[in-house]
Write a protein that holds these residues in place. Structure first.
Motif, short mmCIF file in Angstrom:
data_model
loop_
_atom_site.label_atom_id
_atom_site.label_comp_id
_atom_site.label_asym_id
_atom_site.label_seq_id
_atom_site.Cartn_x
_atom_site.Cartn_y
_atom_site.Cartn_z
N ARG A 32 -19.40 -18.83 -44.16
CA ARG A 32 -20.44 -19.69 -44.72
C ARG A 32 -19.92 -20.54 -45.89
NH1 ARG A 32 -26.64 -18.27 -46.25
NH2 ARG A 32 -27.15 -20.42 -46.73
N LEU A 33 -18.93 -20.01 -46.62
CA LEU A 33 -18.40 -20.76 -47.76
C LEU A 33 -17.50 -21.92 -47.33
CD1 LEU A 33 -17.55 -17.84 -50.23
CD2 LEU A 33 -19.54 -19.38 -50.25
N ARG A 34 -16.74 -21.73 -46.24
CA ARG A 34 -15.83 -22.75 -45.72
C ARG A 34 -14.90 -23.32 -46.80
NH1 ARG A 34 -20.51 -25.52 -43.09
NH2 ARG A 34 -19.83 -27.29 -44.32
N ALA A 53 -7.47 -9.03 -52.55
CA ALA A 53 -8.70 -8.73 -51.80
C ALA A 53 -9.79 -9.75 -52.10
CB ALA A 53 -9.18 -7.32 -52.14
N THR A 54 -9.91 -10.14 -53.35
CA THR A 54 -10.96 -11.09 -53.74
C THR A 54 -10.75 -12.45 -53.10
OG1 THR A 54 -11.31 -9.93 -55.84
CG2 THR A 54 -12.09 -12.21 -55.70
N VAL A 55 -9.56 -13.02 -53.25
CA VAL A 55 -9.34 -14.37 -52.69
C VAL A 55 -9.38 -14.34 -51.17
CG1 VAL A 55 -8.14 -15.23 -54.74
CG2 VAL A 55 -6.81 -14.30 -52.85
N THR A 56 -8.88 -13.27 -50.56
CA THR A 56 -8.90 -13.18 -49.10
C THR A 56 -10.33 -13.09 -48.59
OG1 THR A 56 -6.74 -12.12 -49.07
CG2 THR A 56 -8.10 -11.86 -47.11
N ARG A 57 -11.11 -12.26 -49.24
CA ARG A 57 -12.51 -12.10 -48.81
C ARG A 57 -13.27 -13.41 -48.93
NH1 ARG A 57 -16.37 -7.27 -48.89
NH2 ARG A 57 -18.29 -8.30 -48.34
N LEU A 58 -13.09 -14.11 -50.04
CA LEU A 58 -13.78 -15.39 -50.22
C LEU A 58 -13.30 -16.42 -49.20
CD1 LEU A 58 -13.84 -15.60 -54.11
CD2 LEU A 58 -15.80 -15.25 -52.58
N GLY A 90 -15.57 -26.40 -50.62
CA GLY A 90 -16.16 -25.73 -49.46
C GLY A 90 -17.40 -26.40 -48.92
N GLY A 91 -18.13 -25.63 -48.12
CA GLY A 91 -19.38 -26.09 -47.54
C GLY A 91 -20.48 -26.14 -48.58
N PRO A 92 -21.68 -26.57 -48.18
CA PRO A 92 -22.79 -26.74 -49.13
C PRO A 92 -23.07 -25.53 -50.02
CG PRO A 92 -23.35 -27.77 -47.06
CD PRO A 92 -22.05 -27.03 -46.83
N PRO A 93 -23.14 -24.30 -49.49
CA PRO A 93 -23.40 -23.17 -50.39
C PRO A 93 -22.28 -23.00 -51.43
CG PRO A 93 -23.72 -22.49 -48.10
CD PRO A 93 -23.08 -23.84 -48.08
N ALA A 94 -21.05 -23.17 -51.01
CA ALA A 94 -19.92 -23.03 -51.93
C ALA A 94 -19.95 -24.14 -52.99
CB ALA A 94 -18.60 -23.06 -51.17
N ARG A 95 -20.24 -25.35 -52.57
CA ARG A 95 -20.29 -26.47 -53.54
C ARG A 95 -21.37 -26.24 -54.59
NH1 ARG A 95 -19.58 -29.60 -48.81
NH2 ARG A 95 -21.72 -30.38 -48.99
N LEU A 96 -22.50 -25.69 -54.18
CA LEU A 96 -23.56 -25.38 -55.14
C LEU A 96 -23.08 -24.34 -56.15
CD1 LEU A 96 -26.47 -25.63 -56.14
CD2 LEU A 96 -27.11 -23.90 -54.45
#
Length: 122
Positions: free
Chosen positions: A27-29, A17-22, A78-84
């Motif tokens: 937004r995380l990409r 569930a955790t990895v699938t949800r992420l 991932g995208g900018p939010p994920a990289r941060l």
């Protein structure tokens, strides 16, 4: 290896569930393949079944990242939010806290209530 490979415990509902949800959070990409360790030839990646039972792994560019640092490395794809988030999880003080929290959750994942609680085969 052209894309990251995230190896997790497919017998653990909380883990799935955790990895699938992420992975499904637009937004995380986050990038990469998600595979349960039960479906992976672990030796190809220098991992043992014990390694895979104890923590999730991100394998990418010839490197292996386990536990909380697997999340940090995965988020770095991932995208900018994920990289941060990934960079933050890799900071020295944060890294130690994240590792401790990851170990605590991993040891108690079968106790975490949710829709997956009856699917965890630890």
């Amino acid at each position: 290896m052209s894309e990251p490979l995230l190896v997790f415990d497919g017998a653990c509902g909380f883990c799935r569930a955790t990895v699938t949800r992420l992975a499904c959070t637009p937004r995380l990409r986050l990038t990469g393949r998600l595979l349960p360790y039960q479906a992976v030839d672990l030796a190809l990646y220098g991992l043992t079944e014990q390694d895979a039972r104890e923590r999730m792994w991100l394998v990418y560019d010839g490197r292996r990242h386990g536990g909380a640092q697997a999340f940090a490395a995965w988020f770095a794809t991932g995208g900018p939010p994920a990289r941060l988030i990934g960079r933050t999880l890799a900071l020295p003080g944060v890294r130690h806290a994240a590792d401790a929290i990851y170990r605590l959750v991993a040891r108690n994942r079968h106790r975490i209530p949710g829709p997956w609680e009856h699917t965890c085969a630890i």
